[in-house]
Scaffold this motif. Sequence first.
Motif, PDB file in Angstrom:
ATOM      1  N   GLN A  26     126.731  47.023  25.469  1.00  0.00           N
ATOM      2  CA  GLN A  26     126.852  45.769  24.721  1.00  0.00           C
ATOM      3  C   GLN A  26     126.713  46.021  23.220  1.00  0.00           C
ATOM      4  OE1 GLN A  26     127.484  42.696  26.315  1.00  0.00           O
ATOM      5  NE2 GLN A  26     127.984  42.176  24.191  1.00  0.00           N
ATOM      6  N   ALA A  27     125.873  47.015  22.931  1.00  0.00           N
ATOM      7  CA  ALA A  27     125.705  47.364  21.501  1.00  0.00           C
ATOM      8  C   ALA A  27     127.021  47.901  20.936  1.00  0.00           C
ATOM      9  CB  ALA A  27     124.586  48.394  21.353  1.00  0.00           C
ATOM     10  N   LYS A  28     127.732  48.744  21.750  1.00  0.00           N
ATOM     11  CA  LYS A  28     129.036  49.254  21.316  1.00  0.00           C
ATOM     12  C   LYS A  28     130.029  48.111  21.115  1.00  0.00           C
ATOM     13  CE  LYS A  28     129.038  53.847  23.413  1.00  0.00           C
ATOM     14  NZ  LYS A  28     129.743  54.730  24.381  1.00  0.00           N
ATOM     15  N   ASP A  81     135.390  49.033  29.022  1.00  0.00           N
ATOM     16  CA  ASP A  81     133.925  48.967  29.134  1.00  0.00           C
ATOM     17  C   ASP A  81     133.488  47.668  29.796  1.00  0.00           C
ATOM     18  OD1 ASP A  81     133.665  51.424  28.043  1.00  0.00           O
ATOM     19  OD2 ASP A  81     133.190  50.727  26.010  1.00  0.00           O
ATOM     20  N   GLN A  82     134.136  46.592  29.444  1.00  0.00           N
ATOM     21  CA  GLN A  82     133.765  45.307  30.062  1.00  0.00           C
ATOM     22  C   GLN A  82     134.055  45.312  31.558  1.00  0.00           C
ATOM     23  OE1 GLN A  82     135.941  42.479  27.714  1.00  0.00           O
ATOM     24  NE2 GLN A  82     134.266  42.167  26.245  1.00  0.00           N
ATOM     25  N   ASN A  83     135.226  45.855  31.977  1.00  0.00           N
ATOM     26  CA  ASN A  83     135.562  45.929  33.414  1.00  0.00           C
ATOM     27  C   ASN A  83     134.584  46.824  34.175  1.00  0.00           C
ATOM     28  OD1 ASN A  83     137.746  44.242  33.072  1.00  0.00           O
ATOM     29  ND2 ASN A  83     139.209  45.919  32.805  1.00  0.00           N
ATOM     30  N   LYS A  84     134.274  48.000  33.573  1.00  0.00           N
ATOM     31  CA  LYS A  84     133.343  48.931  34.196  1.00  0.00           C
ATOM     32  C   LYS A  84     131.975  48.284  34.386  1.00  0.00           C
ATOM     33  CE  LYS A  84     131.241  53.466  33.494  1.00  0.00           C
ATOM     34  NZ  LYS A  84     131.140  54.637  32.582  1.00  0.00           N
ATOM     35  N   LEU A  85     131.570  47.571  33.371  1.00  0.00           N
ATOM     36  CA  LEU A  85     130.277  46.882  33.422  1.00  0.00           C
ATOM     37  C   LEU A  85     130.240  45.878  34.567  1.00  0.00           C
ATOM     38  CD1 LEU A  85     127.522  46.239  32.129  1.00  0.00           C
ATOM     39  CD2 LEU A  85     128.709  44.595  30.678  1.00  0.00           C
TER      40      LEU A  85
END
Length: 431
Positions: free
Chosen positions: A112-114, A174-178
């Motif tokens: 989320q920081a990224k 990154d959002q999908n992986k999360l």
Amino acid sequence: MKRSKKSFRILMSAAILALAIQGPITYAASLSDLKDEKSQVEQKKSQLNGEIKEKTSEINTIEAKQKKLLDQITKLTDEITNTNNEISVVKQEIEVTTGEIETLKADIIALQAKIDQRDELLAERARALQANGSVSFLDVLLGANSFVDFIDRYSAVNTLMDADRQIMKEQKEDQNKLEEQKASLENKKQELESKKAELDSLKASLNSQKNEKDNLIKELEAQQKQIASEKKVLEEQYEEAVEISDEINAQIAAEQKRLLEVARQQEAARKAAAANNMNSSSHGGGGSAPAVSAGNWTKPANGRYTSPYGARVHPISGSYKFHYGIDIANSTGTPVVAAADGVVSYAGRLSTYGNVVMVTHSIDGQIFTSLYAHLSSIHVGVGTQVSKGQQIAGMGSTGASTGSHLHFEIHVGTWVNQSVGSVNPLNYISL
């Protein structure tokens, strides 16, 4: 139990004392009562023995049920242990999954920081465009001063556009992986929680079954204790009956010994006095008493000799049986006399014999017992001293009989049953 035993002995002692006071003849009359009492005690022993066997069978049945339940409880206990082990494994898996979720949360925070940094970069890019006005990449390219400047501007624009596209792509990946990792772990945790709930339910069911079996075991133990207590009481009663039976047997033996002694004394008195036996003046019935023979024995009744001693076809059953006496037939009431001097040792009903008189004799030191059966009447009682030729009964057809007759037996020793000591009466009397 002890009070009952003590009361029995007190009553027996009082009865014996009373009989002794009344005299020897009355005392002798207790022999039949003792035999009747012995028969009743033997019946009681048989009944108690049967009840003891029933209680033993019930205890064995309960023990078999207990063994079966204990086997079931052992099996349930093993299942509960296995279930507890499975629950422990699932708990560990839940703890591991929970740890993975916590780790994922940390990764989510970093990711989320990224994302936040990229959002800030894009926001700055947007603010720069807004501050500089709406400038398109085409304007940048057309503003080149030379071909080299155009190439530089084109390269710079491509670099910026590639950077923006890469940022957007990484942002989406990154959002999908999360979301995928989070959903996977949540599903795994939910499955483990569901499995744990099933195992907890199974454990509760097994515990319930075990408690039910435990309660049944307790009930069976209570029943077993109750039946064992009842069996102990029956065994104590049986032991008391055995003691009473032994006491009665001793009294019967003592009374028989006394009667034999009376018979011996009677023989000694007869020999010492050298007196002749006399017929009784009381005859009655439909015939006359037989003449008294010389010697120790005489004919017991007048009549027709109808059946010998030994094997024969039974007149009632039609089967081939041994006849332990002789039969003399005559009309009902014909006098039956003592075949020798002696003491009456039995007078009353006796199974298929009907009305019976038994006389115990002591002749030259040898004990004999004569038996007179199927009588219509009995003129003597137990303990009566009788002389050879004295009327003791009337001929009849009581018991298992096909007509009026006398069944006459002689036994060496005291009478026990038909076969013991049985001898042919014609060896001693003449018809």
